[in-house]
Write a protein that holds these residues in place. Structure first.
Motif, mmCIF file in Angstrom:
data_model
loop_
_atom_site.group_PDB
_atom_site.id
_atom_site.type_symbol
_atom_site.label_atom_id
_atom_site.label_comp_id
_atom_site.label_asym_id
_atom_site.label_seq_id
_atom_site.Cartn_x
_atom_site.Cartn_y
_atom_site.Cartn_z
ATOM 1 N N SER A 1 27.401 6.521 -11.584
ATOM 2 C CA SER A 1 27.409 4.868 -11.832
ATOM 3 C C SER A 1 26.560 4.739 -12.924
ATOM 4 O O SER A 1 25.188 4.684 -12.749
ATOM 5 N N PHE A 2 27.041 4.449 -14.246
ATOM 6 C CA PHE A 2 26.049 3.900 -14.957
ATOM 7 C C PHE A 2 25.138 2.680 -14.968
ATOM 8 O O PHE A 2 24.054 2.647 -15.051
ATOM 9 N N GLU A 3 25.878 1.638 -13.951
ATOM 10 C CA GLU A 3 25.111 0.426 -13.897
ATOM 11 C C GLU A 3 24.033 0.850 -12.842
ATOM 12 O O GLU A 3 22.869 0.115 -13.022
ATOM 13 N N GLU A 4 24.096 1.635 -11.854
ATOM 14 C CA GLU A 4 23.002 1.887 -10.739
ATOM 15 C C GLU A 4 22.144 2.543 -11.648
ATOM 16 O O GLU A 4 20.791 2.219 -11.557
ATOM 17 N N GLY A 5 22.243 3.687 -12.662
ATOM 18 C CA GLY A 5 21.364 4.144 -13.307
ATOM 19 C C GLY A 5 20.412 3.369 -14.132
ATOM 20 O O GLY A 5 19.287 3.415 -14.439
ATOM 21 N N LEU A 6 21.290 2.387 -14.835
ATOM 22 C CA LEU A 6 20.476 1.465 -15.796
ATOM 23 C C LEU A 6 19.820 0.615 -14.795
ATOM 24 O O LEU A 6 18.708 0.137 -15.279
ATOM 25 N N ALA A 7 20.365 0.000 -13.771
ATOM 26 C CA ALA A 7 19.422 -0.894 -13.048
ATOM 27 C C ALA A 7 18.153 -0.475 -12.635
ATOM 28 O O ALA A 7 17.002 -0.726 -12.733
ATOM 29 N N ARG A 8 18.178 0.952 -12.173
ATOM 30 C CA ARG A 8 16.922 1.460 -11.919
ATOM 31 C C ARG A 8 15.935 1.895 -12.989
ATOM 32 O O ARG A 8 14.704 1.712 -12.849
ATOM 33 N N THR A 9 16.360 2.146 -14.250
ATOM 34 C CA THR A 9 15.748 2.150 -15.539
ATOM 35 C C THR A 9 15.185 0.718 -15.895
ATOM 36 O O THR A 9 13.756 0.996 -16.286
ATOM 37 N N ILE A 10 15.803 -0.131 -15.710
ATOM 38 C CA ILE A 10 15.415 -1.490 -15.869
ATOM 39 C C ILE A 10 13.963 -1.863 -14.960
ATOM 40 O O ILE A 10 13.027 -2.218 -15.447
ATOM 41 N N ASP A 11 14.221 -1.567 -13.748
ATOM 42 C CA ASP A 11 13.224 -1.686 -12.658
ATOM 43 C C ASP A 11 12.060 -0.928 -13.009
ATOM 44 O O ASP A 11 10.746 -1.278 -13.009
ATOM 45 N N TRP A 12 12.198 0.605 -13.537
ATOM 46 C CA TRP A 12 10.966 1.483 -13.914
ATOM 47 C C TRP A 12 10.296 0.746 -15.136
ATOM 48 O O TRP A 12 8.959 0.812 -15.098
ATOM 49 N N TYR A 13 10.920 0.090 -15.940
ATOM 50 C CA TYR A 13 10.243 -0.302 -17.230
ATOM 51 C C TYR A 13 9.444 -1.721 -16.818
ATOM 52 O O TYR A 13 8.466 -1.851 -17.254
ATOM 53 N N ALA A 14 10.075 -2.435 -15.838
ATOM 54 C CA ALA A 14 9.423 -3.574 -15.397
ATOM 55 C C ALA A 14 8.138 -3.283 -14.579
ATOM 56 O O ALA A 14 7.128 -4.045 -14.702
ATOM 57 N N ALA A 15 8.020 -2.133 -13.945
ATOM 58 C CA ALA A 15 6.742 -1.714 -13.406
ATOM 59 C C ALA A 15 5.911 -1.052 -14.122
ATOM 60 O O ALA A 15 4.748 -0.491 -13.767
ATOM 61 N N HIS A 16 6.155 -0.531 -15.393
ATOM 62 C CA HIS A 16 5.524 0.310 -16.473
ATOM 63 C C HIS A 16 4.982 -0.323 -17.573
ATOM 64 O O HIS A 16 4.743 0.338 -18.623
ATOM 65 N N GLU A 17 4.643 -1.533 -17.464
ATOM 66 C CA GLU A 17 4.354 -2.391 -18.767
ATOM 67 C C GLU A 17 3.065 -1.829 -19.542
ATOM 68 O O GLU A 17 2.847 -1.978 -20.491
ATOM 69 N N ASP A 18 2.360 -1.463 -18.629
ATOM 70 C CA ASP A 18 1.031 -0.909 -19.181
ATOM 71 C C ASP A 18 1.118 0.298 -19.973
ATOM 72 O O ASP A 18 0.350 0.500 -20.605
ATOM 73 N N TRP A 19 2.449 1.177 -19.660
ATOM 74 C CA TRP A 19 2.446 2.312 -20.618
ATOM 75 C C TRP A 19 3.024 1.843 -21.761
ATOM 76 O O TRP A 19 2.637 2.074 -22.971
ATOM 77 N N TRP A 20 4.265 0.862 -21.999
ATOM 78 C CA TRP A 20 4.900 0.686 -23.151
ATOM 79 C C TRP A 20 4.365 -0.423 -23.947
ATOM 80 O O TRP A 20 4.742 -0.746 -25.128
ATOM 81 N N GLY A 21 3.730 -1.466 -23.142
ATOM 82 C CA GLY A 21 3.150 -2.485 -23.713
ATOM 83 C C GLY A 21 2.402 -2.215 -25.022
ATOM 84 O O GLY A 21 2.739 -3.078 -26.144
ATOM 85 N N PRO A 22 1.636 -1.402 -24.876
ATOM 86 C CA PRO A 22 0.823 -1.190 -26.234
ATOM 87 C C PRO A 22 1.443 -0.630 -27.549
ATOM 88 O O PRO A 22 1.035 -0.751 -28.669
ATOM 89 N N LYS A 23 2.592 -0.139 -27.142
ATOM 90 C CA LYS A 23 3.514 0.347 -28.161
ATOM 91 C C LYS A 23 4.353 -0.581 -28.958
ATOM 92 O O LYS A 23 4.893 -0.376 -29.969
ATOM 93 N N LYS A 24 4.582 -1.633 -28.030
ATOM 94 C CA LYS A 24 5.778 -2.534 -28.520
ATOM 95 C C LYS A 24 5.587 -3.202 -29.844
ATOM 96 O O LYS A 24 6.593 -3.033 -30.636
ATOM 97 N N ALA A 25 4.531 -3.898 -30.301
ATOM 98 C CA ALA A 25 4.416 -4.427 -31.293
ATOM 99 C C ALA A 25 4.663 -3.832 -32.379
ATOM 100 O O ALA A 25 5.336 -4.178 -33.465
#
Length: 336
Positions: A301-325
């Motif tokens: 299920s792509f929907e399930e995998g995508l939902a888990r991926t969204i949850d991962w990014y929501a929990a790891h803003e300390d990793w992606w946040g500094p790269k975003k701007a």
């Protein structure tokens, strides 16, 4: 204990593969990674030190590669080659790193493999086949002719041809795999799905290239990892296997699903300039991998995998946040 030398093992797909190997086998892993912008030490943090070693270096460094490949002495030891420059937009702006890493890096590995006789698995992409019409009933197979359309896909096609030539001419024990678009944890925010997810998490808006009609065949990085491990264990030298999970979605469908899963209006997005030479459709036929080697994906299920991926990014803003701007500033200069 079996040892795997994993090139690019601190990058997105490579690090997911390292995690998968540690969870599903007793192998020891040596990671060779240059730690460029798309890789991160954090992706390997917390893994058992006795089973994972990180060597910081370039896959084009012949002396280093020879030493690492020469250190693999067991019959079941192998090199798994993930290291690659892979972002299409970057290849359009400056193709030179793609030529160096993807072509020269693969050549450097092949020379060491030829010298030391070590098993090799080469990870490639479905983009080497070019694209399909949106209404074409066919999918890519192992015999589809190569028609790369960007510097990135052309460099990967070149690397594939090198591997096959070394198999035939020098007897290198190699298998190849061409995989569809990956998504999952640790993917850099410049890529399509994490960019949209992090835009929303950062209070911005989703961006859709052109009309959004372009179709990609999505697979979770953990499923790609399990496929590569299966090929290592069961694949025949000289054979190519296509890796896919029947995940065809248009870009428009993907952005609407991201918005829906994150509690937003599915039509609340901005159209931006399309990518030059944007391939229309990718579609993988993984029949050979499934029937000959018995592999099947976990995330059907792509929907399930995508939902888990969204949850991962929501929990790891300390990793992606500094790269975003910086990523968004670069896209803004291209009207995207």
């Amino acid at each position: 204990m079996r040892t795997l030398l994993v090139t690019g093992g601190a990058g997105f797909i490579g690090s997911n593969f390292v995690h998968h190997v540690l969870e599903h086998s007793d192998a020891r892993v040596v990671v060779l990674d240059a730690l460029t912008y798309a890789a991160s030490r954090e992706a390997l943090a917390g893994l058992p030190q006795g089973r994972v070693e990180l060597v910081v270096g370039d896959v084009t460094d012949a002396a280093l590669v020879d030493r690492l490949v020469g250190g693999l002495s067991g019959e079941d030891d192998a090199v798994v080659h993930f290291a690659a420059e892979s972002h299409n937009d970057n290849s359009l702006n400056d193709p030179s790193p793609f030529i160096s890493t993807n072509i020269t890096g693969t050549f450097t590995l092949l020379e060491a493999l030829c010298k030391h006789g070590v098993r090799f698995h080469h990870v490639s992409t479905d983009e080497v086949y070019g694209d399909l019409a949106l209404d074409d009933p066919e999918r890519f197979t192992e015999t589809t002719p190569y028609r790369p359309s960007s510097p990135y896909s052309a460099s990967k096609a070149s690397a594939d041809h090198l591997v096959r030539a070394w198999v035939r001419s020098f007897g290198v024990r190699a298998t190849l795999s061409n995989c569809s678009n990956n998504y999952g944890p640790w993917q850099h925010v410049e890529k399509f799905i994490p960019r949209q997810v992090t835009n929303l998490l950062a209070g911005g808006r989703v961006k859709l290239y052109g009309s959004g009609a372009n179709v990609r065949d999505w697979i979770h990085a953990d499923d790609h990892s399990s496929a590569v491990l299966t090929i290592l264990e069961k694949g025949r030298a000289g054979e190519t296997y296509l890796v896919g999970a029947d995940g065809e979605r248009s870009n428009l469908e993907v952005v609407r699903l991201v918005l829906e899963l994150m509690g937003r209006d599915p039509d609340d997005f901005d159209h931006v300039a399309d990518r030059p030479g944007h391939d229309l459709r990718y579609a993988i036929d993984p029949t050979k991998l499934r029937t000959q080697l018995g592999w099947s994906p976990r995330f059907t299920s792509f929907e399930e995998g995508l939902a888990r991926t969204i949850d991962w990014y929501a929990a790891h803003e300390d990793w992606w946040g500094p790269k975003k701007a910086a990523v968004e500033a670069a896209y803004a200069t291209q009207g995207q």
